[in-house]
Design a protein around this motif. Sequence first.
Motif, short mmCIF file in Angstrom:
data_model
loop_
_atom_site.label_atom_id
_atom_site.label_comp_id
_atom_site.label_asym_id
_atom_site.label_seq_id
_atom_site.Cartn_x
_atom_site.Cartn_y
_atom_site.Cartn_z
N ARG A 109 0.83 -1.21 0.00
CA ARG A 109 0.00 0.00 0.00
C ARG A 109 0.85 1.25 0.00
N ALA A 110 2.18 1.09 -0.14
CA ALA A 110 3.07 2.25 -0.06
C ALA A 110 4.03 2.30 -1.23
N GLY A 111 3.62 1.75 -2.39
CA GLY A 111 4.39 1.93 -3.60
C GLY A 111 5.48 0.92 -3.86
N HIS A 112 5.47 -0.20 -3.15
CA HIS A 112 6.52 -1.19 -3.32
C HIS A 112 5.89 -2.57 -3.53
N CYS A 113 6.71 -3.62 -3.46
CA CYS A 113 6.24 -4.98 -3.65
C CYS A 113 6.80 -5.87 -2.53
N TRP A 114 6.18 -7.04 -2.37
CA TRP A 114 6.59 -7.92 -1.27
C TRP A 114 7.18 -9.25 -1.73
N ASP A 115 7.38 -9.42 -3.06
CA ASP A 115 7.97 -10.67 -3.56
C ASP A 115 9.44 -10.44 -3.87
N GLU A 116 10.30 -10.64 -2.89
CA GLU A 116 11.74 -10.48 -3.08
C GLU A 116 12.29 -11.60 -3.97
N SER A 117 13.50 -11.43 -4.57
CA SER A 117 14.30 -10.21 -4.53
C SER A 117 14.03 -9.36 -5.77
N ASP A 118 14.12 -8.04 -5.59
CA ASP A 118 13.60 -7.12 -6.59
C ASP A 118 14.02 -5.72 -6.15
N THR A 119 14.42 -4.88 -7.11
CA THR A 119 14.83 -3.52 -6.78
C THR A 119 13.75 -2.76 -6.02
N MET A 120 12.49 -3.01 -6.29
CA MET A 120 11.41 -2.21 -5.72
C MET A 120 10.75 -2.87 -4.51
N CYS A 121 11.24 -4.02 -4.05
CA CYS A 121 10.57 -4.75 -2.98
C CYS A 121 11.29 -4.60 -1.66
N TYR A 122 10.56 -4.28 -0.63
CA TYR A 122 11.07 -4.35 0.73
C TYR A 122 9.91 -4.15 1.70
N ALA A 123 10.15 -4.44 2.95
CA ALA A 123 9.11 -4.31 3.98
C ALA A 123 8.90 -2.84 4.30
N ASP A 124 7.93 -2.22 3.63
CA ASP A 124 7.72 -0.78 3.75
C ASP A 124 6.59 -0.42 4.71
N GLY A 125 6.10 -1.41 5.46
CA GLY A 125 4.99 -1.14 6.37
C GLY A 125 3.67 -1.06 5.66
N GLY A 126 3.62 -1.52 4.42
CA GLY A 126 2.40 -1.44 3.63
C GLY A 126 1.43 -2.57 3.87
N GLY A 127 1.61 -3.31 4.96
CA GLY A 127 0.61 -4.31 5.34
C GLY A 127 0.86 -5.70 4.80
N PHE A 128 2.05 -5.98 4.27
CA PHE A 128 2.31 -7.30 3.70
C PHE A 128 3.63 -7.84 4.25
N SER A 129 3.69 -9.15 4.48
CA SER A 129 4.93 -9.81 4.89
C SER A 129 5.74 -10.14 3.65
N MET A 130 7.05 -9.97 3.76
CA MET A 130 7.92 -10.26 2.62
C MET A 130 8.01 -11.76 2.39
N GLN A 131 8.09 -12.14 1.12
CA GLN A 131 8.29 -13.54 0.74
C GLN A 131 9.42 -13.62 -0.28
N GLN A 132 10.29 -14.61 -0.10
CA GLN A 132 11.43 -14.79 -1.00
C GLN A 132 10.96 -15.65 -2.18
N ILE A 133 10.57 -15.00 -3.26
CA ILE A 133 10.05 -15.69 -4.44
C ILE A 133 11.13 -15.88 -5.48
N CYS A 134 11.94 -14.86 -5.73
CA CYS A 134 13.00 -14.90 -6.73
C CYS A 134 14.36 -14.94 -6.02
N PRO A 135 15.40 -15.41 -6.70
CA PRO A 135 16.72 -15.50 -6.06
C PRO A 135 17.27 -14.14 -5.68
N ALA A 136 18.22 -14.16 -4.73
CA ALA A 136 18.81 -12.91 -4.24
C ALA A 136 19.48 -12.13 -5.36
N GLU A 137 19.99 -12.83 -6.38
CA GLU A 137 20.65 -12.16 -7.51
C GLU A 137 19.70 -11.24 -8.27
#
Length: 868
Positions: free
Chosen positions: A278-306
């Motif tokens: 809800r704050a302009g980011h995503c929760w399916d890591e890893s990704d330039t735009m994804c991080y725990a921004d307090g937007g109401g979603f728990s982070m999940q490691q979907i793609c590799p860290a690379e």
Amino acid sequence: MVRRVFVALALAVAVVTPAVIGLPDTVTVAARCGTGSDLSWTLPGACQHGDEAPPGVDPTEPVTTAELRTREGGSEGAYAAAEELGVPAPSAVAASSPAVTCEGDGVAGYRVQAMYVVEAGRTNRFAALQSSFQLWAAGVDDVVNRSAALTGGVRQVRFVTDPSGGTCVARVLNVTVPAGALSSFNSSISAIQALGYTDPSRKYLMWTDATVLCGVASMYPNDSDTQANPNNGSYAQYARTDSGCWGFGDGAAQHSVEAHELLHTLGGVMSTAPHGTRAGHCWDESDTMCYADGGGFSMQQICPAEREYLFDCNNDDYFSTYPDPGSYLDSHWNAADSRFLIGGGNGAGGGTPGAPTVLGATIAVNNPAVPGLATQASVAPSLPAGRTVTSVQWKSARTDCSFTTPTALQTEVACGAAASAATTVTATLTDSSGATKVITSPLTFATGTARPVTVSLGAAGQWPAGGSASVCTGAAFPLTARVVDVASGQPIKGLAVPLTKQTATMTAPASAGSPITAASGVATQSQTASVATTYRGRTAAGTVYAAGAQVALAAAPARCTTALSASVSDNDIHYADPVTVSGALTAAVGATPVAASGVTLAVRLTTATGTVLTLGSAKTTADGTYALVVKPTASGTIAVSLAASTAYTASTASAGAITVRIPATLITGAVDRTDVGYGQAVVVTGTLRRDAGGVVTALASKPVAVYVAPATGAPVKVGSATTTANGTFTASVPLKVSGLLYVAYAGAAGQPAARADIGAVVSGTWTTTVTASRSAASVVLGGSVTITGSVTRTYLGATLPAPGLRVKVTFQPTGGSTSTLVSTVTTTTAGTFTARVYPKASGTWTATLSGVAGYADDSADPLTITVN
């Protein structure tokens, strides 16, 4: 890389600029941005969210010019990580230089304007860092380019550029704003706008020489899929990065903060995206735009860290040059379509719309389904060039759901009539490269209706209009109930059909079972009847279907006349090869055919001498057919028969004559050495195979013996081995006899014996050398002396210790002529020996090796011992 990034989400979607939007009321704030202590309202009409800075980075601490010049931004250090993800771009395109794509005159059109911004009164570091700003700008372009390549497209940032040595570099403006103007995002925008930087055809990428925050950018929460999207040039937009966060992104686990902020201005990430916060980011890591921004979603490691270096994990939320048809990005705003990117917009300017480089797919399910009735499901693949779909597999989270064609792109799925809660269906696609794509869709159900149904009964394959069916006396037959939805004419799956039966002597009906209808709408219950029996069935009312009217069927038993057919799949085989005997049993009462299911048939083979061999028994299926795999071991005629009973007349059918041949046995052998010293090991290898008319297969788990046939006498078995699954064998055998070496298989039923000669082998005699020494040259009477020594053996120039040999120790008194055996000792693994003697007279002691098979005799030099 953890980062401190502030994202301003512009609330305006109408044709007004953020600068003139009034602050929203509290209700609007909560609805658009949520609540929490991390939220502030410093940008008119926007919400702002803060997060942690990179490890070890405090954005409020000044950074020296020297340190900043060491930062490379999104440069070729990330090349290897991107390449591992299949990005089809050579390392030469990585941002190892400040060059960016030249396009047009470098100024016209929708462009990103880079600028260095510093407050008046502070040191202006533009001259020292201009080349770094241009390198970091090229790094942002590298992120965009590699991210586009993941989906087969080409995108570059359309910077305002200057020519430089045959290529172009981003034009970086040197901008000074009033003291205090960089204290907040709003005040910095106001100061920039006051200097005239308000062009809607520009996105202003600012390196602000301040220590207030890490990064911040404006974005309009509008996901409309049109070039008129407000993030696509309706208003001037701004992205700010303070000095503590400049120039990161060189490596697999880092991302460029500048690229992150620019992407916000391009319109990502919308809260409506599949993995949007809800704050302009995503929760399916890893990704330039994804991080725990307090937007109401728990982070999940979907793609590799690379994947941290690149945009959009799985390219399904905000950036794809070729979104799957029917997917979210196919119908919502996609930052890759931005006209601020070369190749974006309408595809002009040097880019391409893109083509898939990875297997993609979209799924469609006809919802809501009626429980018990089939509904259509389909999957549409997006295939990279040159690939084809090799397999499709459908499944459902509900165990009572079934698919008409579970391996086709289009199928129908039917779940039980009692289904109500939503479930899922999943299609797994595999393409010709071995890549897989798993895609899932909800399957919902419409309940609460009272749909009328019809019920009909059948028996033994008959669906009589008059309500009477013939059955074979005392034989099992299928009693079948068919349930159909009246409105659609479709069969209903998962309805129970309570059945009863009643004969003339029964005062009340008895239960005959309560089978459940299959996807065909048919429920089956096995029955037997020796007298006339009436069966009845109906369905009860449920949450979807009304009760079905009761129907009746009279079963009339009689002895059935039968006929058999039979054939064999191959009539010329080798011993114990599998063949299939198949055919059909038909039964009838008068002219009425009766399904003969579950009937046991005997399958036998009669040899030319009249011997009858039982091959097995077959059981007929619902339509009277049967099939049995048999392994004949003798030639003869195969017949299938049914014995007479109260239910059936006898019947026999010939499947024809079959010839069974004996296969050949093929054995090979080889040895690693042919001339060794007595007892030395040789390694024998080989294969054992079955040749059935040119079809050669391995003989596994079979014993193979190794023999040596001497010039005279019987062969000697010197070793053995067991064949492996592929028919090979290995045996290490000590060679103690010379002669002809061969391997042999003794044979078994249907598999003849075989032998393969390998060749002559020699077990040669060792030349020996015995040495000895004494612990003392003289001893008192009654004392002891220790004699130690060694035995070596030599053959074909190789000398080795001689273990396990018996060495004799003899004594000859001084002046005597006869030697006496005093002790016998055995050599150790090192070829050494030790003997303790108790001399009673002076004389000589000798260690001797003699009479040992395979070893030449030898004696050590005599040892003189004097007794005092």
